[in-house]
Design a protein around this motif. Structure first.
Motif, short mmCIF file in Angstrom:
data_model
loop_
_atom_site.label_atom_id
_atom_site.label_comp_id
_atom_site.label_asym_id
_atom_site.label_seq_id
_atom_site.Cartn_x
_atom_site.Cartn_y
_atom_site.Cartn_z
N SER A 124 -5.52 1.98 11.91
CA SER A 124 -3.98 2.76 12.81
C SER A 124 -3.36 1.20 13.10
O SER A 124 -1.77 2.22 13.00
N THR A 125 -3.22 0.69 12.65
CA THR A 125 -2.26 -0.47 12.49
C THR A 125 -2.54 -1.48 11.27
O THR A 125 -3.21 -1.11 10.73
N ARG A 126 -1.41 -1.71 10.52
CA ARG A 126 -1.52 -3.18 9.86
C ARG A 126 -0.90 -4.40 10.21
O ARG A 126 -0.18 -4.80 9.35
N ILE A 132 5.66 -6.71 3.27
CA ILE A 132 5.63 -6.33 2.04
C ILE A 132 5.02 -5.45 1.27
O ILE A 132 4.91 -4.53 0.59
N ARG A 133 3.69 -6.26 1.32
CA ARG A 133 2.11 -5.37 1.40
C ARG A 133 1.88 -4.16 1.75
O ARG A 133 1.56 -3.07 1.27
N SER A 134 2.54 -4.04 3.05
CA SER A 134 2.27 -2.84 3.82
C SER A 134 2.74 -1.70 3.38
O SER A 134 2.92 -0.87 3.27
N PHE A 135 4.15 -2.30 2.66
CA PHE A 135 4.97 -1.30 2.28
C PHE A 135 4.67 -0.62 1.05
O PHE A 135 4.76 0.19 0.52
N MET A 139 3.83 2.97 -0.53
CA MET A 139 4.30 4.29 -1.67
C MET A 139 2.78 4.59 -2.69
O MET A 139 3.03 5.00 -3.06
N PHE A 140 1.98 3.26 -2.77
CA PHE A 140 0.73 3.41 -3.45
C PHE A 140 0.12 4.89 -2.61
O PHE A 140 0.04 5.69 -4.08
#
Ligand code: UDP
Ligand code: MG
Length: 312
Positions: A124-126, A132-135, A139-140
């Motif tokens: 539920s969270t990162r 930057i990795r979460s972003f 996007m992916f």
């Protein structure tokens, strides 16, 4: 007695494994009437993971292990583990305790009592992950869910509990380019999702670099959709249309003003733009061609150098 198999890919996990086994034992002792087997797959670790595994096997009788001749990647390790699993239910989980074993009882209950075939987990969270990795991860998921008919759940982890039919379905897929998250979705089955908060790994380091994740995401897209090929064809049509219009414009201008040299700049721009687009499309074709090439070689997914029991 019914068997629960845990499939655990391990690459340089000598620090995390002892904690992992401790936690697993604590949790599985609570589950009554089920025997647990833990299948550790040493994916060609560069550290002393295999020694640690051999040592752990002496104190935990539930351990079975496989050791690859080199690093074949997490996907191959998962496949080898699934192929070796004998369980009525099989869970795939990381060795670093980022997939909490404490969720297992709840997951088992969903399959045994609530009639599901698979149980997936999602974060539920990162927290604890570089922003930057979460972003890029977000996007992916947006991109692949737009272009592919196999829908992926954002934040879904590889931590899954699968019933025997689901495991057999996964094993029936012979492809070399394996993108587990997509394969899990592709086989279907009734899946329950359980959410949990992100936990940081207990010891050791993440094996994923930014570049590694980028290549993995391209793999995911190319394995599960051919729409980029349509995109390249559409781009081709669009530019053909633009060039016909430009050509007509240039012919008319030449007939009226006879000053063709002044078009030099626009010409160079057009050539540059078009060759860029062509290279882009060639790149897309190349990706699919490369995948076909690796598929048709039909090489084994992994080579086992050592296993805890004689060959089956
Ligand atoms: N792993 C593996 N082979 C590899 C890379 C990773 O078997 O080439 C295993 C690793 O040991 C761990 C799991 O895959 O059990 C997930 O790796 P990691 O924790 O580094 O990834 P993250 O949780 O950071 O996404
Ligand atoms: Mg991890």
């Amino acid at each position: 007695m019914a068997i629960l198999s845990l499939v655990v890919p391990c690459y340089n996990e000598k620090e995390a494994l002892p904690y992992f086994m401790e936690e697993v034992e604590k949790v599985t002792k609570e589950i009554k009437g089920i025997e647990t087997e833990v299948i550790l797959i040493n994916d060609g670790s560069k550290d002393e993971t295999i020694e640690v595994i051999r040592e752990l096997k002496k104190s935990y009788s539930c351990i079975r292990y496989l050791s690859f001749s080199r690093n074949f990647g997490k996907e191959s390790a998962i496949l080898a583990g699934l192929a070796a699993s004998r369980g009525d239910w099989t869970a795939v989980m990381d060795a670093d305790l980022q997939d909490p074993p404490s969720l297992l009882p709840e997951m088992l209950k969903a399959i045994r009592e609530e009639g599901y075939d698979c149980v997936g987990t999602r974060r539920s969270t990162r927290t604890g992950e570089p922003p930057i990795r979460s972003f890029f991860a977000r996007m992916f998921y947006k991109l692949i869910n737009k272009v592919s008919s196999t829908k992926l759940v954002d934040g879904a982890r590889d931590f899954k509990l699968l019933s025997r039919p689901a495991v057999d379905a996964l094993l029936s897929m012979p492809e070399v380019n394996r993108f587990s998250k997509g394969l899990y979705e592709w086989i279907g089955f009734r899946t329950k999702w359980i959410e949990f908060k992100n936990v940081e790994r207990v010891a050791g380091e993440t094996k994923w670099s930014f570049w590694g994740l980028f290549k993995y995401s391209i793999e995911g897209i190319v394995s599960f959709t051919t729409s980029p090929l349509i995109l390249s064809a559409l781009l081709g049509i669009l530019f053909m249309f633009i060039s016909i219009v430009t050509l007509l414009f240039l012919i008319v201008r030449q007939l009226m003003y006879h000053n063709s040299v002044s078009g030099w700049t626009s010409m160079v721009c057009i050539i540059l733009l078009l060759s860029g687009v062509q290279l882009f499309c060639l790149g897309i074709f190349g990706q699919y061609l490369a995948k076909m090439y690796t598929e048709i070689k039909r090489r084994p997914h992994y080579i086992i150098a050592e296993r805890s029991e004689p060959d089956k």
